[in-house]
Design a protein around this motif. Structure first.
Motif, mmCIF file in Angstrom:
data_model
loop_
_atom_site.group_PDB
_atom_site.id
_atom_site.type_symbol
_atom_site.label_atom_id
_atom_site.label_comp_id
_atom_site.label_asym_id
_atom_site.label_seq_id
_atom_site.Cartn_x
_atom_site.Cartn_y
_atom_site.Cartn_z
ATOM 1 N N LEU A 1 0.846 -1.103 -0.092
ATOM 2 C CA LEU A 1 0.071 0.028 -0.086
ATOM 3 C C LEU A 1 0.670 1.391 0.052
ATOM 4 O O LEU A 1 0.332 2.382 -0.341
ATOM 5 C CB LEU A 1 -0.949 0.038 1.357
ATOM 6 C CG LEU A 1 -2.048 -1.266 1.385
ATOM 7 C CD1 LEU A 1 -2.876 -0.874 2.409
ATOM 8 C CD2 LEU A 1 -2.853 -0.977 -0.033
ATOM 9 N N THR A 2 1.951 1.141 0.720
ATOM 10 C CA THR A 2 2.684 2.393 0.626
ATOM 11 C C THR A 2 3.368 2.759 -0.581
ATOM 12 O O THR A 2 4.031 3.795 -0.681
ATOM 13 C CB THR A 2 3.999 2.227 1.748
ATOM 14 O OG1 THR A 2 4.849 1.252 1.299
ATOM 15 C CG2 THR A 2 3.460 2.152 3.076
ATOM 16 N N ASP A 3 3.510 1.830 -1.692
ATOM 17 C CA ASP A 3 3.994 2.125 -3.057
ATOM 18 C C ASP A 3 2.955 2.927 -3.725
ATOM 19 O O ASP A 3 3.153 3.459 -4.624
ATOM 20 C CB ASP A 3 4.404 0.664 -3.766
ATOM 21 C CG ASP A 3 5.200 -0.132 -3.094
ATOM 22 O OD1 ASP A 3 5.961 0.155 -2.520
ATOM 23 O OD2 ASP A 3 5.124 -1.239 -3.449
ATOM 24 N N THR A 4 1.710 3.019 -3.115
ATOM 25 C CA THR A 4 0.527 3.797 -3.952
ATOM 26 C C THR A 4 0.114 4.729 -3.489
ATOM 27 O O THR A 4 -0.251 5.877 -3.891
ATOM 28 C CB THR A 4 -0.524 2.680 -4.401
ATOM 29 O OG1 THR A 4 -0.344 1.649 -4.000
ATOM 30 C CG2 THR A 4 -0.692 2.529 -5.915
ATOM 31 N N TYR A 5 -0.173 4.762 -2.120
ATOM 32 C CA TYR A 5 -0.973 5.704 -1.184
ATOM 33 C C TYR A 5 -0.002 6.538 -0.662
ATOM 34 O O TYR A 5 1.241 6.446 -0.358
ATOM 35 C CB TYR A 5 -1.717 5.155 -0.138
ATOM 36 C CG TYR A 5 -2.959 4.438 -0.620
ATOM 37 C CD1 TYR A 5 -4.121 5.078 -0.593
ATOM 38 C CD2 TYR A 5 -2.880 2.828 -1.045
ATOM 39 C CE1 TYR A 5 -5.196 4.385 -1.142
ATOM 40 C CE2 TYR A 5 -3.854 2.298 -1.380
ATOM 41 C CZ TYR A 5 -5.388 2.951 -1.356
ATOM 42 O OH TYR A 5 -6.283 2.224 -1.960
ATOM 43 N N ARG A 6 -0.356 7.969 -0.672
ATOM 44 C CA ARG A 6 0.237 9.028 0.053
ATOM 45 C C ARG A 6 -0.322 9.647 0.925
ATOM 46 O O ARG A 6 -1.622 9.713 1.038
ATOM 47 C CB ARG A 6 0.750 10.099 -0.958
ATOM 48 C CG ARG A 6 1.790 9.274 -2.325
ATOM 49 C CD ARG A 6 3.249 9.250 -1.449
ATOM 50 N NE ARG A 6 4.260 8.269 -2.344
ATOM 51 C CZ ARG A 6 4.379 7.194 -2.355
ATOM 52 N NH1 ARG A 6 3.715 6.369 -1.612
ATOM 53 N NH2 ARG A 6 5.347 6.606 -3.019
ATOM 54 N N TYR A 7 0.412 10.539 1.741
ATOM 55 C CA TYR A 7 -0.267 11.350 2.801
ATOM 56 C C TYR A 7 -0.561 12.541 1.970
ATOM 57 O O TYR A 7 0.162 13.039 0.983
ATOM 58 C CB TYR A 7 0.680 11.506 3.805
ATOM 59 C CG TYR A 7 0.636 10.541 5.240
ATOM 60 C CD1 TYR A 7 -0.078 10.851 6.272
ATOM 61 C CD2 TYR A 7 1.244 9.401 5.071
ATOM 62 C CE1 TYR A 7 -0.350 9.787 7.144
ATOM 63 C CE2 TYR A 7 1.059 8.399 5.976
ATOM 64 C CZ TYR A 7 0.404 8.779 7.082
ATOM 65 O OH TYR A 7 0.270 7.685 7.947
ATOM 66 N N ASN A 8 -1.522 13.475 2.446
ATOM 67 C CA ASN A 8 -1.913 14.853 1.780
ATOM 68 C C ASN A 8 -1.136 15.833 2.388
ATOM 69 O O ASN A 8 -1.104 16.245 3.671
ATOM 70 C CB ASN A 8 -3.247 15.007 2.534
ATOM 71 C CG ASN A 8 -3.776 16.501 1.621
ATOM 72 O OD1 ASN A 8 -2.969 17.061 1.188
ATOM 73 N ND2 ASN A 8 -5.257 16.628 1.673
ATOM 74 N N ASP A 9 0.131 16.208 1.418
ATOM 75 C CA ASP A 9 0.989 17.067 2.035
ATOM 76 C C ASP A 9 0.433 18.389 2.079
ATOM 77 O O ASP A 9 1.348 19.456 2.195
ATOM 78 C CB ASP A 9 2.140 16.884 1.027
ATOM 79 C CG ASP A 9 1.894 17.089 -0.451
ATOM 80 O OD1 ASP A 9 1.029 17.738 -0.597
ATOM 81 O OD2 ASP A 9 3.013 16.891 -1.410
ATOM 82 N N HIS A 10 -0.663 18.820 1.676
ATOM 83 C CA HIS A 10 -1.295 20.046 2.199
ATOM 84 C C HIS A 10 -1.453 20.122 3.685
ATOM 85 O O HIS A 10 -1.782 21.401 4.192
ATOM 86 C CB HIS A 10 -2.593 20.404 1.370
ATOM 87 C CG HIS A 10 -2.394 20.392 -0.220
ATOM 88 N ND1 HIS A 10 -1.511 21.329 -0.758
ATOM 89 C CD2 HIS A 10 -2.943 19.639 -1.115
ATOM 90 C CE1 HIS A 10 -1.695 21.300 -1.907
ATOM 91 N NE2 HIS A 10 -2.362 20.344 -2.284
ATOM 92 N N LEU A 11 -1.610 19.102 4.275
ATOM 93 C CA LEU A 11 -1.716 19.268 5.745
ATOM 94 C C LEU A 11 -0.078 18.948 6.224
ATOM 95 O O LEU A 11 0.661 18.069 5.993
ATOM 96 C CB LEU A 11 -2.493 17.845 6.244
ATOM 97 C CG LEU A 11 -3.749 18.029 5.766
ATOM 98 C CD1 LEU A 11 -4.612 16.577 6.079
ATOM 99 C CD2 LEU A 11 -4.623 19.090 6.393
ATOM 100 N N PHE A 12 0.044 19.797 6.972
ATOM 101 C CA PHE A 12 1.542 20.004 7.883
ATOM 102 C C PHE A 12 1.730 18.977 8.902
ATOM 103 O O PHE A 12 2.808 18.162 8.853
ATOM 104 C CB PHE A 12 1.805 21.159 8.272
ATOM 105 C CG PHE A 12 3.227 21.371 8.527
ATOM 106 C CD1 PHE A 12 4.114 21.908 7.535
ATOM 107 C CD2 PHE A 12 3.631 21.458 9.964
ATOM 108 C CE1 PHE A 12 5.576 22.103 8.200
ATOM 109 C CE2 PHE A 12 4.986 21.794 10.268
ATOM 110 C CZ PHE A 12 5.975 21.863 9.312
ATOM 111 N N LEU A 13 0.714 18.726 9.781
ATOM 112 C CA LEU A 13 1.069 17.998 11.102
ATOM 113 C C LEU A 13 -0.180 17.262 11.444
ATOM 114 O O LEU A 13 -0.515 16.222 11.624
ATOM 115 C CB LEU A 13 1.605 18.606 12.154
ATOM 116 C CG LEU A 13 1.993 18.182 13.344
ATOM 117 C CD1 LEU A 13 2.784 16.870 13.321
ATOM 118 C CD2 LEU A 13 2.511 19.000 14.429
#
Length: 253
Positions: free
Chosen positions: A156-168
């Motif tokens: 799953l980490t090969d495809t999904y990403r965290y929303n980098d518009h959120l800082f923390l």
């Protein structure tokens, strides 16, 4: 079984991170340290190298979302079963690793995380898109949780990403929401972690700075329902004003 543990640090020596020491004890765990530090006196790269951990510098504090995404990118060419996300202020018991090894990597696993006073802070219940604490995981119908100790199947980490518009803030809730919307199963791992919090959170300047980050992230997360962001920010202001005994915090921002 092959497990990758991702530890994001911020202005903290690795030797002071209990989760760093815990991961190093496990022979099938490869630790990746992602350093968001801004303090130039902290030299974690050499300590990581000597311990056999991989090291990735973010060249300053880029935020937690970008740090996790950088870790996922770093691990893309590797093979394995799990990617475990660790906080630098969490105690990881041996039971956690023992239980994880029994699991098949076909769902995202959330351990029970408690404060040092015993309050359960994860997993939690999502009600009207607002996370709420519960007494027992068995009562949860719409699950959410925090990053600390979250085990994600490597594929799953090969495809999904965290929303980098959120800082923390709320990056974990957004990540879990995205996973659930795509049919990924979220389950509870039968293991308990203890998370401590830095005392400087009760210093006024540091607390107000933290509040500003929370405010921006919450209004980003609740872009379609800004009143929910306002409600949560007011709750945090009230709690902070009581903790600091400074009612003027209510007027901040």
């Amino acid at each position: 079984m092959k497990i990758y543990a991702v530890l994001v640090t911020y202005n903290k020596h690795l030797s002071d991170c209990s989760s760093f020491c815990s991961a190093l004890k496990e022979p099938d765990v490869q630790l990746l340290v992602v350093d968001n530090s801004t303090d130039e006196s902290i030299h974690n790269q050499e300590e990581a190298r000597q311990a056999g951990a991989w090291f990735l510098s973010m060249n300053g504090n880029q935020g937690l979302s970008k740090a996790y995404n950088a870790a996922f990118d770093y691990l893309k060419t590797t093979t394995g079963d799990w990617v475990v996300l660790l906080d630098d202020d969490t105690q990881i018991p041996d039971q956690y690793w023992m239980q994880l090894r029994k699991e098949t990597p076909n769902a995202v696993l959330l351990p029970v995380v408690r404060t040092m006073k015993g309050k359960m802070i994860s997993p939690a219940e999502m009600k009207h898109d607002i996370p709420r604490s519960v007494v027992s995981p068995s009562t949860i119908s719409d699950i959410t949780g925090i990053n600390s100790g979250m085990a994600v199947p490597k594929q799953l980490t090969d495809t999904y990403r965290y929303n980098d518009h959120l800082f923390l803030d709320f990056i974990d809730h957004q990540f879990i929401k995205d996973l659930k919307q795509n049919g990924v199963d979220i389950r509870i791992l039968p293991a308990e972690l203890v998370q401590s919090f830095s005392a400087d959170g009760l210093e006024k300047q540091s607390a107000l700075k933290r509040l500003e980050i929370q405010k921006k992230d919450l209004y980003t997360y609740y872009a379609a329902n800004p009143w929910k962001a306002w409600y949560l920010i007011m709750k945090r202001k009230i709690r902070l004003a009581v903790q600091l005994r400074k009612p003027e915090v209510l007027l901040h921002g």
